[in-house]
Design a protein around this motif. Structure first.
Motif, mmCIF file in Angstrom:
data_model
loop_
_atom_site.group_PDB
_atom_site.id
_atom_site.type_symbol
_atom_site.label_atom_id
_atom_site.label_comp_id
_atom_site.label_asym_id
_atom_site.label_seq_id
_atom_site.Cartn_x
_atom_site.Cartn_y
_atom_site.Cartn_z
ATOM 1 N N ALA A 56 0.827 -1.206 0.000
ATOM 2 C CA ALA A 56 0.000 0.000 0.000
ATOM 3 C C ALA A 56 0.863 1.259 0.000
ATOM 4 O O ALA A 56 0.547 2.246 -0.685
ATOM 5 C CB ALA A 56 -0.939 -0.007 1.206
ATOM 6 N N HIS A 57 1.964 1.224 0.752
ATOM 7 C CA HIS A 57 2.861 2.376 0.801
ATOM 8 C C HIS A 57 3.480 2.645 -0.565
ATOM 9 O O HIS A 57 3.608 3.806 -0.991
ATOM 10 C CB HIS A 57 3.954 2.151 1.841
ATOM 11 C CG HIS A 57 4.910 3.301 1.961
ATOM 12 N ND1 HIS A 57 4.548 4.525 2.458
ATOM 13 C CD2 HIS A 57 6.221 3.403 1.615
ATOM 14 C CE1 HIS A 57 5.586 5.343 2.430
ATOM 15 N NE2 HIS A 57 6.612 4.688 1.921
ATOM 16 N N ALA A 58 3.851 1.581 -1.272
ATOM 17 C CA ALA A 58 4.408 1.749 -2.614
ATOM 18 C C ALA A 58 3.406 2.437 -3.530
ATOM 19 O O ALA A 58 3.775 3.313 -4.335
ATOM 20 C CB ALA A 58 4.817 0.403 -3.191
ATOM 21 N N MET A 59 2.147 2.077 -3.434
ATOM 22 C CA MET A 59 1.135 2.719 -4.267
ATOM 23 C C MET A 59 0.948 4.181 -3.869
ATOM 24 O O MET A 59 0.750 5.047 -4.735
ATOM 25 C CB MET A 59 -0.202 1.968 -4.164
ATOM 26 C CG MET A 59 -0.166 0.554 -4.722
ATOM 27 S SD MET A 59 0.342 0.454 -6.454
ATOM 28 C CE MET A 59 -1.083 1.207 -7.268
ATOM 29 N N ARG A 60 1.073 4.480 -2.591
ATOM 30 C CA ARG A 60 0.914 5.881 -2.168
ATOM 31 C C ARG A 60 2.055 6.736 -2.698
ATOM 32 O O ARG A 60 1.821 7.846 -3.202
ATOM 33 C CB ARG A 60 0.846 5.960 -0.641
ATOM 34 C CG ARG A 60 -0.461 5.426 -0.047
ATOM 35 C CD ARG A 60 -0.628 5.850 1.395
ATOM 36 N NE ARG A 60 0.389 5.287 2.275
ATOM 37 C CZ ARG A 60 0.280 4.122 2.903
ATOM 38 N NH1 ARG A 60 -0.799 3.364 2.733
ATOM 39 N NH2 ARG A 60 1.238 3.693 3.705
ATOM 40 N N VAL A 61 3.285 6.251 -2.602
ATOM 41 C CA VAL A 61 4.401 7.068 -3.089
ATOM 42 C C VAL A 61 4.374 7.175 -4.610
ATOM 43 O O VAL A 61 4.983 8.074 -5.183
ATOM 44 C CB VAL A 61 5.771 6.528 -2.619
ATOM 45 C CG1 VAL A 61 5.853 6.491 -1.101
ATOM 46 C CG2 VAL A 61 6.087 5.171 -3.223
ATOM 47 N N ALA A 62 3.646 6.274 -5.279
ATOM 48 C CA ALA A 62 3.473 6.340 -6.727
ATOM 49 C C ALA A 62 2.235 7.141 -7.113
ATOM 50 O O ALA A 62 1.774 7.066 -8.267
ATOM 51 C CB ALA A 62 3.377 4.937 -7.309
ATOM 52 N N ARG A 64 -0.854 6.814 -6.076
ATOM 53 C CA ARG A 64 -2.062 5.998 -6.208
ATOM 54 C C ARG A 64 -2.620 5.711 -4.815
ATOM 55 O O ARG A 64 -2.675 4.568 -4.369
ATOM 56 C CB ARG A 64 -1.761 4.680 -6.942
ATOM 57 C CG ARG A 64 -1.362 4.837 -8.400
ATOM 58 C CD ARG A 64 -2.572 5.255 -9.245
ATOM 59 N NE ARG A 64 -2.217 5.413 -10.650
ATOM 60 C CZ ARG A 64 -1.726 6.517 -11.190
ATOM 61 N NH1 ARG A 64 -1.519 7.576 -10.427
ATOM 62 N NH2 ARG A 64 -1.461 6.591 -12.477
ATOM 63 N N PRO A 65 -3.065 6.767 -4.085
ATOM 64 C CA PRO A 65 -3.518 6.553 -2.702
ATOM 65 C C PRO A 65 -4.824 5.771 -2.607
ATOM 66 O O PRO A 65 -5.153 5.266 -1.527
ATOM 67 C CB PRO A 65 -3.689 7.985 -2.173
ATOM 68 C CG PRO A 65 -3.959 8.803 -3.398
ATOM 69 C CD PRO A 65 -3.142 8.182 -4.481
ATOM 70 N N ASP A 66 -5.564 5.676 -3.699
ATOM 71 C CA ASP A 66 -6.862 4.991 -3.661
ATOM 72 C C ASP A 66 -6.783 3.550 -4.158
ATOM 73 O O ASP A 66 -7.817 2.939 -4.464
ATOM 74 C CB ASP A 66 -7.882 5.763 -4.513
ATOM 75 C CG ASP A 66 -8.121 7.173 -3.988
ATOM 76 O OD1 ASP A 66 -8.077 7.348 -2.755
ATOM 77 O OD2 ASP A 66 -8.335 8.079 -4.809
ATOM 78 N N ALA A 67 -5.579 3.000 -4.248
ATOM 79 C CA ALA A 67 -5.425 1.625 -4.727
ATOM 80 C C ALA A 67 -6.205 0.660 -3.841
ATOM 81 O O ALA A 67 -6.226 0.791 -2.611
ATOM 82 C CB ALA A 67 -3.957 1.245 -4.743
ATOM 83 N N THR A 68 -6.835 -0.310 -4.459
ATOM 84 C CA THR A 68 -7.604 -1.297 -3.704
ATOM 85 C C THR A 68 -6.694 -2.383 -3.154
ATOM 86 O O THR A 68 -5.667 -2.711 -3.751
ATOM 87 C CB THR A 68 -8.690 -1.942 -4.581
ATOM 88 O OG1 THR A 68 -9.460 -2.840 -3.775
ATOM 89 C CG2 THR A 68 -8.068 -2.740 -5.730
#
Length: 420
Positions: A56-62, A64-68
């Motif tokens: 989830a952290h990887a998606m946030r730094v990319a 993409r904070p709303d990743a499922t």
């Protein structure tokens, strides 16, 4: 048109960015995720890690904070541009992505992800050199069969050094030595326990730091470079000289010229030039040598081409771009001249079950191919059971262990059969 302009043009023509899946969201994976999130024309569509918070952290730094985090919603989330953060690496091959970046550093996981993804039509970029030095030729063959790209990522030392090697060859130089600087102390018996305090300060996985300190990572990287260029190591473990950049051209040269090498055309490493990479070159043309001296490259007859940095995961997206736009690997094994052999960190006794790279039992040592026969490869060591004693510092013989069936072992067996 620049490559970034071409990438944006591709996005306009397809109606969406290039979708990147990341498997392994540790330190290297996070760096890549952050960069992918900043490059127009790329998006991180999927992050996978055994730790859901890391994914989830990887998606946030990319960005993409709303990743499922729901597997059942992942396909729709990827299609909508929100992306997914999951724990099952199989999703990299199953979801609608274009490029899979493998960043776990675990040979078996890397083999599984790479094979499955390529057979599903995905390009594969490896931040997992550990897998490549075990079965890189087999994986490259699968890529050709599937019509996709398999490559080591830009930013790692083997790719950066290969770029200098190619530059030297294009300028008609003879490459005498290609290699990297080592910036961690060499502690052959380092373990996650001995590295724990320093790893905590540096926010690193202690196994990763142990693999740096015990020399495994350097040995792995130089074998990848050897198998890409065809330049073998000069001896078991290489020389590992202590030399600053100006001294490389008098040290990593043949003994007949006062250096340590038995012959030109070798890979090696040095304490001093870190975090850079280098090639030592020479020319048999007096005019060229004179011009190099005029250009402040030294007195000759050997000269050093040096890149003072490698940016690891920060550069890695360049390999994604090369794969998508040009169908070109940044680095791929074209030869097989060296191996990474498992060597005992401590006395091993019957019944010991070997742990992985950077663990308590074994470290990696570079071997010229002919001298590795009958020895256990580091990439096949994890999970093997010791059947007879092996002394600390000795290579682990194949007949001293019982290995476990695995994807990486199957691929290696296929590689060996193809080369027989």
């Amino acid at each position: 048109m620049t490559r970034l302009e071409r990438l944006r043009e591709l996005e306009r023509s397809t109606g969406r960015p290039v979708r990147v899946a990341l498997v392994g969201a540790g330190q290297m994976g996070r760096g890549l995720a952050a960069q992918v999130g900043r490059i127009p024309g790329l998006e991180l569509a999927l992050a996978v890690d055994v730790d859901p918070e890391r994914a989830a952290h990887a998606m946030r730094v990319a960005c993409r904070p709303d990743a499922t985090a729901s597997e059942s919603e992942a396909a729709a989330a990827v299609a909508a541009g929100r992306g997914a953060a999951l724990t099952d690496a199989a999703a990299a091959a199953e979801l609608d992505v274009d490029v899979v970046v493998e960043a776990t550093g675990v040979p078996e996981i890397g083999a599984q992800v790479a094979e499955r993804s390529m057979r599903a039509g995905r390009h594969v970029v490896m931040l997992n050199v550990e897998t490549d030095v075990t079965a890189g030729l087999a994986l490259a063959a699968i890529a050709r069969e599937a019509g996709v790209v398999y490559t080591i990522a830009d930013g790692d030392e083997p790719v950066c050094a290969k770029e200098l090697f190619d530059l030297a060859e294009e300028m008609a130089f003879e490459v005498v030595c290609a290699g990297k600087g080592k910036n961690n102390p060499f502690i052959p018996t380092a373990t996650p326990e001995t590295c724990a305090e320093e790893a905590a300060r540096k926010h690193m996985n202690p196994k990763m730091l142990a693999s740096f300190q015990d020399g495994s990572k350097t040995m792995i990287e130089m074998v990848a470079l050897a198998n890409a260029t065809g330049l073998p190591p000069d001896r078991v473990g290489m020389h590992g000289v202590t030399a600053q950049v100006p001294e490389l051209a008098s040290t990593l040269v043949p003994a007949s010229h006062g250096g340590v090498l038995s012959a030109p055309g070798r890979v090696d490493y040095a304490f001093g030039p870190a975090p850079g990479v280098f090639v030592v070159v020479t020319s048999d043309d007096a005019t060229v040598a004179e011009e190099m001296t005029y250009l402040s490259m030294g007195p000759g007859p050997f000269f050093t081409l040096y890149r003072p940095f490698h940016l690891a995961s920060i550069e890695a997206p360049r390999a994604v771009i090369s794969a998508v736009l040009d169908g070109r690997p940044s680095l791929q094994s074209e030869h097989w001249v060296a191996e990474v052999v498992a060597t005992a960190k401590r006395d091993l006794a019957p019944g010991d079950v070997l742990d992985g790279i950077g663990g308590r039992h074994v470290r990696g040592v570079t071997y010229p191919l002919a001298e590795a026969d009958g020895l256990l490869l580091l990439g096949l060591a994890e999970g093997a059971t010791v059947t007879r004693p092996v002394k600390q510092g000795d290579p682990v013989p194949l007949d001293a262990v019982e290995t476990v069936p695995s994807t990486i072992a199957r691929l290696r067996a296929a590689q060996d059969a193809a080369r027989a």
